[in-house]
Scaffold this motif. Structure first.
Motif, short mmCIF file in Angstrom:
data_model
loop_
_atom_site.label_atom_id
_atom_site.label_comp_id
_atom_site.label_asym_id
_atom_site.label_seq_id
_atom_site.Cartn_x
_atom_site.Cartn_y
_atom_site.Cartn_z
N ARG A 88 75.82 17.26 -39.68
CA ARG A 88 76.65 16.57 -38.69
C ARG A 88 76.43 15.07 -38.73
O ARG A 88 77.37 14.29 -38.66
CB ARG A 88 76.32 17.08 -37.29
CG ARG A 88 76.88 18.42 -37.03
CD ARG A 88 76.29 19.05 -35.79
NE ARG A 88 76.67 20.45 -35.74
CZ ARG A 88 77.86 20.88 -35.39
NH1 ARG A 88 78.79 20.02 -35.04
NH2 ARG A 88 78.15 22.17 -35.39
N LEU A 89 75.17 14.68 -38.83
CA LEU A 89 74.87 13.25 -38.88
C LEU A 89 75.49 12.63 -40.12
O LEU A 89 76.04 11.53 -40.08
CB LEU A 89 73.36 13.01 -38.85
CG LEU A 89 72.65 13.45 -37.57
CD1 LEU A 89 71.14 13.22 -37.69
CD2 LEU A 89 73.19 12.71 -36.35
N LEU A 91 78.13 13.78 -41.79
CA LEU A 91 79.59 13.75 -41.60
C LEU A 91 80.02 12.59 -40.72
O LEU A 91 81.14 12.07 -40.84
CB LEU A 91 80.04 15.06 -40.97
CG LEU A 91 80.96 15.95 -41.80
CD1 LEU A 91 80.29 16.32 -43.11
CD2 LEU A 91 81.34 17.19 -41.04
N THR A 92 79.16 12.18 -39.81
CA THR A 92 79.52 11.07 -38.94
C THR A 92 79.02 9.76 -39.51
O THR A 92 78.98 8.75 -38.81
CB THR A 92 78.93 11.28 -37.54
OG1 THR A 92 77.57 11.65 -37.66
CG2 THR A 92 79.68 12.37 -36.82
#
Lengths: 161, 161
Positions: A88-89, A91-92
């Motif tokens: 997630r990190l 992807l962001t």
DNA sequence: CGCTTGCCTGGAGTGCACTCGAACTCTCTA
DNA sequence: TAGAGAGTTCGAGTGCACTCCAGGCAAGCG
């Protein structure tokens, strides 16, 4: 030792509700109730390559993975939760160096809680402003696409006439 | 020749209302009413480096920049509008190769309108899904930050007691 | 027993988007 | 007229995030 004894795990992993949702859909789900996964199983369920998984470990982005008696990696559910967060990190748009820093803080224990909070909060601001940026560009894109669509409709009308 | 004679420029540049807004704020504004800017002026107003501006030209991302009698680049307002669009596409993660393709389509003229529309529409979808992705990660981030904040508050309370 | 499959390591290679360096020209000011 | 400063080209270098390769080990199968 102090306030966190009851829930030590939840701080270094993704929230239970979010466990392997986004990433899991990319490929097969996490094999259930095993808690010992080979590197290729993990690659399958996270969408990362085995190369990348080994590389994450080399650079200190993984919190020490277990080994079988023959020296092969055996990932646990906690490792998968961690990879979910990392995914997630990533992807962001968090740089790998920052994720490594965060991983190091987690390893160093409880006295780094405040800094971890700061790191995540800063990243959240980053994500928020990027959402705003994307939205403003979306307007420009809409505007231009409208013009193209207009031109196309008029061309089609002229052709039909 | 056909339906587009009246508004040829607006299709290859950013919309008038958005001209040099985001990028302009990064540095000095566009010098007004000149329409001939040196490379360093353009660097100043777009936030790009002169190296990057020359590189954009080399790879075919700029629609042929004018030269002074001594061979120096002289950018026009239309070039700045184009760079504004490029900057937005870049900020929204469009690969340089795709932008080059778009630039080529613009150069090739009117018969590429449909493909340009497709390209931008595809990118818009991309941006939309990335916004959704960012938002979903924002929730995870909120969740974790809450936990850290909770831990901190409890620690502070224990310390105060 | 040999073969295939899956895993191991360390180091080298890749692709992208710049970023910089060397050697040069042109113009302007002291 | 000398030097500073801004511009030119082409090619090489950088940083990031992987991605791949060579060479080797261990387990399972016919």
């Amino acid at each position: 030792m102090t306030v966190l004894d009851t829930e030590p795990a939840v701080l270094d992993t993704a929230p239970p509700a979010a466990v392997c949702t986004v990433l899991e859909q990319q490929r097969h789900g996490r094999p259930v109730g095993r808690d010992r996964y080979t590197i290729s199983e993990v690659a399958g369920c996270t969408g990362l390559s085995v190369h990348t998984l080994r590389w994450y470990e080399r650079i200190g982005l993984m919190p020490h993975v277990d080994r079988s008696h023959t020296g092969q990696r055996r990932y646990t559910d906690r490792d998968l939760d961690w990879l979910d967060l990392v995914g997630r990190l990533r992807l962001t748009g968090m740089p790998v160096a920052d994720m490594v820093r965060y991983a190091r803080l987690v390893r160093e224990g409880e006295h780094t809680l405040a800094e971890r909070e700061r790191l995540l909060t800063a990243h959240r601001e980053d994500v928020r402003s990027r959402i705003a940026e994307l939205r403003s560009t979306l307007e420009v894109l809409d505007y231009k696409i409208d013009i193209y669509a207009d031109a196309r409709r008029r061309a089609e009308a002229a052709e039909g006439a």
